[in-house]
Enzyme design. Sequence first.
Site, PDB file in Angstrom:
ATOM      1  N   ASP A   1       0.822  -1.224   0.000  1.00  0.00           N
ATOM      2  CA  ASP A   1       0.000   0.000   0.000  1.00  0.00           C
ATOM      3  C   ASP A   1       0.854   1.272   0.000  1.00  0.00           C
ATOM      4  O   ASP A   1       0.531   2.247  -0.688  1.00  0.00           O
ATOM      5  CB  ASP A   1      -0.939   0.021   1.218  1.00  0.00           C
ATOM      6  CG  ASP A   1      -2.221  -0.769   0.960  1.00  0.00           C
ATOM      7  OD1 ASP A   1      -2.307  -1.463  -0.077  1.00  0.00           O
ATOM      8  OD2 ASP A   1      -3.142  -0.690   1.802  1.00  0.00           O
TER       9      ASP A   1
ATOM     10  N   ASN B   1      -4.566  -2.035  -4.555  1.00  0.00           N
ATOM     11  CA  ASN B   1      -5.826  -2.099  -3.801  1.00  0.00           C
ATOM     12  C   ASN B   1      -5.717  -1.214  -2.567  1.00  0.00           C
ATOM     13  O   ASN B   1      -6.281  -1.515  -1.515  1.00  0.00           O
ATOM     14  CB  ASN B   1      -6.127  -3.543  -3.399  1.00  0.00           C
ATOM     15  CG  ASN B   1      -7.600  -3.732  -3.046  1.00  0.00           C
ATOM     16  OD1 ASN B   1      -8.404  -2.798  -3.170  1.00  0.00           O
ATOM     17  ND2 ASN B   1      -7.956  -4.923  -2.591  1.00  0.00           N
TER      18      ASN B   1
ATOM     19  N   ASP C   1     -11.189  -2.598  11.103  1.00  0.00           N
ATOM     20  CA  ASP C   1     -10.109  -3.518  10.712  1.00  0.00           C
ATOM     21  C   ASP C   1      -9.768  -4.482  11.852  1.00  0.00           C
ATOM     22  O   ASP C   1      -9.705  -5.698  11.663  1.00  0.00           O
ATOM     23  CB  ASP C   1      -8.856  -2.740  10.290  1.00  0.00           C
ATOM     24  CG  ASP C   1      -9.083  -1.934   9.014  1.00  0.00           C
ATOM     25  OD1 ASP C   1     -10.169  -2.067   8.405  1.00  0.00           O
ATOM     26  OD2 ASP C   1      -8.175  -1.166   8.620  1.00  0.00           O
TER      27      ASP C   1
ATOM     28  N   GLU D   1     -11.254  -5.271   1.042  1.00  0.00           N
ATOM     29  CA  GLU D   1     -10.430  -6.080   0.151  1.00  0.00           C
ATOM     30  C   GLU D   1     -11.226  -7.221  -0.489  1.00  0.00           C
ATOM     31  O   GLU D   1     -10.916  -7.704  -1.570  1.00  0.00           O
ATOM     32  CB  GLU D   1      -9.227  -6.637   0.908  1.00  0.00           C
ATOM     33  CG  GLU D   1      -8.087  -5.646   1.080  1.00  0.00           C
ATOM     34  CD  GLU D   1      -8.328  -4.583   2.132  1.00  0.00           C
ATOM     35  OE1 GLU D   1      -9.491  -4.305   2.493  1.00  0.00           O
ATOM     36  OE2 GLU D   1      -7.332  -3.998   2.606  1.00  0.00           O
TER      37      GLU D   1
ATOM     38  N   HIS E   1      -5.222  -9.465   3.067  1.00  0.00           N
ATOM     39  CA  HIS E   1      -4.189  -9.585   4.091  1.00  0.00           C
ATOM     40  C   HIS E   1      -4.749  -9.915   5.464  1.00  0.00           C
ATOM     41  O   HIS E   1      -4.205 -10.723   6.198  1.00  0.00           O
ATOM     42  CB  HIS E   1      -3.362  -8.293   4.136  1.00  0.00           C
ATOM     43  CG  HIS E   1      -4.176  -7.041   4.297  1.00  0.00           C
ATOM     44  ND1 HIS E   1      -3.787  -5.989   5.069  1.00  0.00           N
ATOM     45  CD2 HIS E   1      -5.389  -6.663   3.800  1.00  0.00           C
ATOM     46  CE1 HIS E   1      -4.687  -5.035   5.017  1.00  0.00           C
ATOM     47  NE2 HIS E   1      -5.665  -5.416   4.239  1.00  0.00           N
ATOM     48  N   ARG E   2      -5.878  -9.261   5.805  1.00  0.00           N
ATOM     49  CA  ARG E   2      -6.405  -9.483   7.163  1.00  0.00           C
ATOM     50  C   ARG E   2      -7.013 -10.882   7.334  1.00  0.00           C
ATOM     51  O   ARG E   2      -6.982 -11.437   8.433  1.00  0.00           O
ATOM     52  CB  ARG E   2      -7.413  -8.394   7.551  1.00  0.00           C
ATOM     53  CG  ARG E   2      -6.780  -7.037   7.585  1.00  0.00           C
ATOM     54  CD  ARG E   2      -7.503  -5.985   8.369  1.00  0.00           C
ATOM     55  NE  ARG E   2      -6.936  -4.699   7.997  1.00  0.00           N
ATOM     56  CZ  ARG E   2      -5.751  -4.232   8.415  1.00  0.00           C
ATOM     57  NH1 ARG E   2      -5.019  -4.941   9.248  1.00  0.00           N
ATOM     58  NH2 ARG E   2      -5.300  -3.068   7.992  1.00  0.00           N
TER      59      ARG E   2
ATOM     60  N   LYS F   1       0.175  -6.545   1.568  1.00  0.00           N
ATOM     61  CA  LYS F   1      -0.547  -5.261   1.450  1.00  0.00           C
ATOM     62  C   LYS F   1      -0.157  -4.320   2.589  1.00  0.00           C
ATOM     63  O   LYS F   1       0.028  -3.122   2.370  1.00  0.00           O
ATOM     64  CB  LYS F   1      -2.062  -5.503   1.441  1.00  0.00           C
ATOM     65  CG  LYS F   1      -2.868  -4.227   1.174  1.00  0.00           C
ATOM     66  CD  LYS F   1      -4.357  -4.538   1.040  1.00  0.00           C
ATOM     67  CE  LYS F   1      -5.138  -3.351   0.486  1.00  0.00           C
ATOM     68  NZ  LYS F   1      -5.380  -2.277   1.427  1.00  0.00           N
TER      69      LYS F   1
END
Length: 432
Positions: free
Chosen positions: A49, A92, A316, A344, A389-390, A415
Amino acid sequence: MQTLDLAPIHHAHGDIVLPGSKSISNRCLLLAALADGVTDIRDLLDSDDTARMLEALQTLGVEMKQLAAHDWRITGCRGQWPVRQADLFLGNAGTAFRPLTAALAFSQGEYRLSGVPRMHERPIGDLVDALRQAGADIQYEGNAGFPPLHILPARVAGQHTLQIRGNVSSQFLTALLMALPLLNEQTRIEVVGELISKPYIEITLNLMAKFGVKVEREGWQAFTVPAASQYSSPGELYVEGDASSASYFLAAGAIAGGPVKVHGIGLDSIQGDVRFVDALREMGAVIEHGDNWISASAPASGKLKALDMDCNHIPDAAMTLATAALFADGTTRLRNIASWRVKETDRLHAMATELRKVGATVEEGQDYICITPPARLTPNATIDTYDDHRMAMCFSLVALGQTPVTINDPGCVAKTFPDYFERFAAITGAGA
Ligand SMILES: O=C(O)C1=C[C@@H](OP(=O)(O)O)[C@@H](O)[C@H](O)C1
Ligand SMILES: C=C(OP(=O)(O)O)C(=O)O
């Protein structure tokens, strides 16, 4: 596709120095580029990012120099981008795409902004509508309301008042706030509808103030950027550790013994996700903190308590609560998280689908998720991560249930946290 097999983990314990905050890094880069003067940004996050933001600024002609692995010197161009025509690929990265859209719409250049296919499914119409009120000329190159975008030179002028919707993403308001000083006229922004993810606006206002622009506010309803607001460099800025990235390690400590201590943020962080520790505390975890660190350990009983929480303020880190819920004593309910659907991936659906693979009973609502853990986690589940990613980081916690688990496409963590699994291995002894 690569996969990562995580062996059962019995104990989590140790220290982690956090990577820099994504939200602070990308804001500081843009503000430094828009400012008058030279800014040294220290402890910048090095991830996909931030790489997209750095690349974009470089393409726009901003002078920048890497001083050390995480330290960058940015020479501001006072909103006058040296390059007046460019195509920018922003992956993204919402924190690059939305703020750059606004900052470029208020310049006199011609720019095309695109991203990965998923970015082209993430809404941006509310921001474009607000920018058009100020006279910006922005065309949709694909579906109306979504990237890619074509920005054309236009006569933009400060309108006394602009309106913006805040119920899909707070990044639209952030983008508008950060760009408005370029208009050099007093402008009032009115937020239409309920603003979500409010703490991210605090990060924006805080950092704008560090660059010399003080926004007047009426609660969450209206914000006024005064006339003659010119960003000026604060000289040097340190980026805090990432509070969202901290959540995985703190959860690990709360689930599997601990203490796990994260360095680089304290409870006075400007990041809203630091409030994740309140949720962990409510689940019974033992939280300690100091100047620039926070630690978490499991409750004395060894078992976490189920949680019922409005998570709108921590969208998040709330994902981490969803997998921590696998270790709770009952049903956890995470509410007011409709924005998960436009990130995402559709995170509500992805989370529900993958939690079921490890045996949880899950109710997926339009804007909530309820998770009831199984008596015993299903071993050897293969978790899809949806290029999110999360998802990858959250599901690493399954191994803490002394359960082997396979993570598909673990590289998607790049990311925001490229070496996440190496760091996770350091506190858990997990294979990476
Ligand atoms: O402004 C920011 O830095 C962010 C705002 C949040 O998005 P929404 O406002 O879309 O919820 C958050 O999910 C994202 O990771 C970062
Ligand atoms: C939603 C996220 O990212 P973005 O900044 O692209 O919106 C995230 O990091 O969880």
